[in-house]
Motif scaffolding. Structure first.
Motif, PDB file in Angstrom:
ATOM      1  N   GLU A 186       4.243  15.176  -1.488  1.00 57.32           N
ATOM      2  CA  GLU A 186       3.556  13.504  -1.147  1.00 57.32           C
ATOM      3  C   GLU A 186       3.829  13.532  -2.233  1.00 57.32           C
ATOM      4  O   GLU A 186       3.948  11.706  -1.915  1.00 57.32           O
ATOM      5  CB  GLU A 186       2.531  14.486  -0.215  1.00 57.32           C
ATOM      6  N   GLU A 187       3.592  13.843  -3.021  1.00 52.97           N
ATOM      7  CA  GLU A 187       2.922  12.851  -5.405  1.00 52.97           C
ATOM      8  C   GLU A 187       4.487  12.477  -5.428  1.00 52.97           C
ATOM      9  O   GLU A 187       4.371  10.969  -5.621  1.00 52.97           O
ATOM     10  CB  GLU A 187       2.743  13.829  -5.835  1.00 52.97           C
ATOM     11  N   ARG A 188       5.771  13.314  -4.803  1.00 50.76           N
ATOM     12  CA  ARG A 188       6.749  12.928  -4.763  1.00 50.76           C
ATOM     13  C   ARG A 188       7.243  11.341  -4.563  1.00 50.76           C
ATOM     14  O   ARG A 188       7.856  10.582  -5.052  1.00 50.76           O
ATOM     15  CB  ARG A 188       8.019  14.024  -5.176  1.00 50.76           C
ATOM     16  N   HIS A 189       7.134  11.621  -2.760  1.00 51.65           N
ATOM     17  CA  HIS A 189       7.533  10.488  -2.432  1.00 51.65           C
ATOM     18  C   HIS A 189       7.025   9.130  -2.298  1.00 51.65           C
ATOM     19  O   HIS A 189       7.419   7.867  -2.102  1.00 51.65           O
ATOM     20  CB  HIS A 189       7.338  10.982  -0.870  1.00 51.65           C
ATOM     21  N   GLU A 190       5.435  10.072  -2.537  1.00 50.24           N
ATOM     22  CA  GLU A 190       4.477   8.592  -2.928  1.00 50.24           C
ATOM     23  C   GLU A 190       5.233   7.524  -4.463  1.00 50.24           C
ATOM     24  O   GLU A 190       4.865   6.554  -4.098  1.00 50.24           O
ATOM     25  CB  GLU A 190       3.263   8.561  -3.534  1.00 50.24           C
ATOM     26  N   ARG A 191       6.136   8.194  -5.611  1.00 48.82           N
ATOM     27  CA  ARG A 191       6.247   7.890  -6.031  1.00 48.82           C
ATOM     28  C   ARG A 191       7.677   7.392  -5.858  1.00 48.82           C
ATOM     29  O   ARG A 191       7.194   5.482  -6.661  1.00 48.82           O
ATOM     30  CB  ARG A 191       6.695   9.271  -7.428  1.00 48.82           C
ATOM     31  N   ILE A 192       8.170   7.605  -5.860  1.00 44.77           N
ATOM     32  CA  ILE A 192       9.052   7.147  -5.626  1.00 44.77           C
ATOM     33  C   ILE A 192       9.155   5.471  -4.031  1.00 44.77           C
ATOM     34  O   ILE A 192      10.020   4.874  -4.206  1.00 44.77           O
ATOM     35  CB  ILE A 192      10.368   7.512  -4.781  1.00 44.77           C
ATOM     36  N   LEU A 193       8.477   5.794  -3.050  1.00 43.13           N
ATOM     37  CA  LEU A 193       8.054   4.505  -2.538  1.00 43.13           C
ATOM     38  C   LEU A 193       6.786   3.532  -2.783  1.00 43.13           C
ATOM     39  O   LEU A 193       7.127   2.838  -2.603  1.00 43.13           O
ATOM     40  CB  LEU A 193       7.339   4.934  -1.014  1.00 43.13           C
ATOM     41  N   GLY A 194       6.356   3.892  -4.145  1.00 42.57           N
ATOM     42  CA  GLY A 194       5.164   3.374  -4.072  1.00 42.57           C
ATOM     43  C   GLY A 194       3.760   4.053  -2.998  1.00 42.57           C
ATOM     44  O   GLY A 194       4.283   4.058  -2.000  1.00 42.57           O
ATOM     45  N   ALA A 195       2.937   3.524  -3.676  1.00 45.45           N
ATOM     46  CA  ALA A 195       1.568   4.484  -2.942  1.00 45.45           C
ATOM     47  C   ALA A 195       1.270   3.402  -1.935  1.00 45.45           C
ATOM     48  O   ALA A 195       0.981   3.995  -1.001  1.00 45.45           O
ATOM     49  CB  ALA A 195       0.309   4.259  -4.051  1.00 45.45           C
ATOM     50  N   GLU A 196       1.141   1.830  -2.092  1.00 47.96           N
ATOM     51  CA  GLU A 196       1.148   0.978  -0.447  1.00 47.96           C
ATOM     52  C   GLU A 196       2.012   1.687   0.172  1.00 47.96           C
ATOM     53  O   GLU A 196       1.672   1.688   1.585  1.00 47.96           O
ATOM     54  CB  GLU A 196       0.728  -0.140  -1.322  1.00 47.96           C
ATOM     55  N   ARG A 197       3.044   1.453   0.118  1.00 46.01           N
ATOM     56  CA  ARG A 197       3.904   1.273   1.040  1.00 46.01           C
ATOM     57  C   ARG A 197       4.429   3.246   1.729  1.00 46.01           C
ATOM     58  O   ARG A 197       4.188   3.279   2.859  1.00 46.01           O
ATOM     59  CB  ARG A 197       5.429   1.548   0.194  1.00 46.01           C
ATOM     60  N   TYR A 198       4.135   4.140   1.082  1.00 47.22           N
ATOM     61  CA  TYR A 198       3.877   5.473   1.222  1.00 47.22           C
ATOM     62  C   TYR A 198       2.752   5.635   1.854  1.00 47.22           C
ATOM     63  O   TYR A 198       2.174   6.563   3.126  1.00 47.22           O
ATOM     64  CB  TYR A 198       3.736   6.798   0.075  1.00 47.22           C
ATOM     65  N   ALA A 199       1.689   4.738   1.501  1.00 39.30           N
ATOM     66  CA  ALA A 199      -0.140   5.306   2.488  1.00 39.30           C
ATOM     67  C   ALA A 199       0.851   4.907   4.009  1.00 39.30           C
ATOM     68  O   ALA A 199       0.420   4.903   5.125  1.00 39.30           O
ATOM     69  CB  ALA A 199      -1.306   4.363   1.654  1.00 39.30           C
ATOM     70  N   GLY A 200       1.207   3.524   3.680  1.00 41.53           N
ATOM     71  CA  GLY A 200       1.669   2.606   5.116  1.00 41.53           C
ATOM     72  C   GLY A 200       2.286   3.491   6.370  1.00 41.53           C
ATOM     73  O   GLY A 200       1.894   3.662   7.609  1.00 41.53           O
ATOM     74  N   PHE A 201       3.324   4.284   5.841  1.00 42.01           N
ATOM     75  CA  PHE A 201       4.604   5.226   6.124  1.00 42.01           C
ATOM     76  C   PHE A 201       3.828   6.221   6.901  1.00 42.01           C
ATOM     77  O   PHE A 201       3.809   6.364   7.580  1.00 42.01           O
ATOM     78  CB  PHE A 201       5.058   5.399   5.114  1.00 42.01           C
ATOM     79  N   LYS A 202       2.701   7.140   6.465  1.00 39.02           N
ATOM     80  CA  LYS A 202       1.310   7.983   6.649  1.00 39.02           C
ATOM     81  C   LYS A 202       1.185   7.601   7.528  1.00 39.02           C
ATOM     82  O   LYS A 202       0.696   8.013   8.767  1.00 39.02           O
ATOM     83  CB  LYS A 202       0.586   8.515   5.973  1.00 39.02           C
ATOM     84  N   GLN A 203       0.401   6.302   6.899  1.00 41.07           N
ATOM     85  CA  GLN A 203      -0.562   5.408   8.265  1.00 41.07           C
ATOM     86  C   GLN A 203      -0.135   5.091   9.771  1.00 41.07           C
ATOM     87  O   GLN A 203      -0.105   5.765  10.804  1.00 41.07           O
ATOM     88  CB  GLN A 203      -1.306   4.622   8.070  1.00 41.07           C
ATOM     89  N   MET A 204       1.387   4.787   9.926  1.00 40.79           N
ATOM     90  CA  MET A 204       2.498   4.371  10.983  1.00 40.79           C
ATOM     91  C   MET A 204       2.208   6.166  11.300  1.00 40.79           C
ATOM     92  O   MET A 204       3.441   5.970  12.594  1.00 40.79           O
ATOM     93  CB  MET A 204       3.477   3.691  10.723  1.00 40.79           C
TER      94      MET A 204
END
Length: 150
Positions: A113-131
């Motif tokens: 998850e940390e790797r994907h958050e780094r790639i996408l950025g924290a805000e985009r990854y949080a939004g992705f997970k929420q969706m």
């Protein structure tokens, strides 16, 4: 090229996550666990949980959970112990080996998850997970929604 549908994408994501998780677990001393076992191990409580609760949490039939539990007992990852609240019931309790596997699996997944958050950025990854959580909730509710409109 057409974009794959949500079922294909979800399946591809699950397989890719499982490949990385279980290959890494094998390297870290747990070569005998598989995605099948993860169905139970992911939902265990260190204090123990009833098989019926594992079935409900995982969405698997009780008979399938029973078969997986038999395998995990044989492999030394869990034990069946009397439930102090109801001596007729059994609690599924992770052994030391089981707790080690669960701890390592959670760390591996956190690193993914940390790797994907780094790639996408924290805000985009949080939004992705929420969706993704919302789509998952909505999909799980399809039967109730269909029953209420019938």
């Amino acid at each position: 090229m057409t974009v794959p549908d949500i079922g294909v994408l979800a399946g591809q994501l699950m397989r890719a996550l499982q490949e990385e998780l279980f290959e890494t677990l094998a390297e870290l001393g747990h070569p005998d666990v598989s995605p099948r076992h993860g169905t139970v191990l992911a939902f265990l409580d260190p204090k123990g949980v009833r098989a019926t609760d594992l079935a409900a949490r995982s969405g698997q039939h009780k008979q399938i959970i029973g078969t997986i539990l038999d395998e995990l007992v044989r492999l030394g990852y869990v034990t069946r112990e009397p439930d102090p609240a109801d001596r007729r019931a059994k609690l599924i309790v992770p052994t030391e080996r089981g707790i080690d596997e669960i701890t390592k699996a959670r760390a591996i997944l956190a690193a993914i998850e940390e790797r994907h958050e780094r790639i996408l950025g924290a805000e985009r990854y949080a939004g992705f997970k929420q969706m993704l959580q919302q789509v998952t909730r909505d999909q799980r509710a399809w039967r109730q929604a269909g029953a209420s409109t019938a």
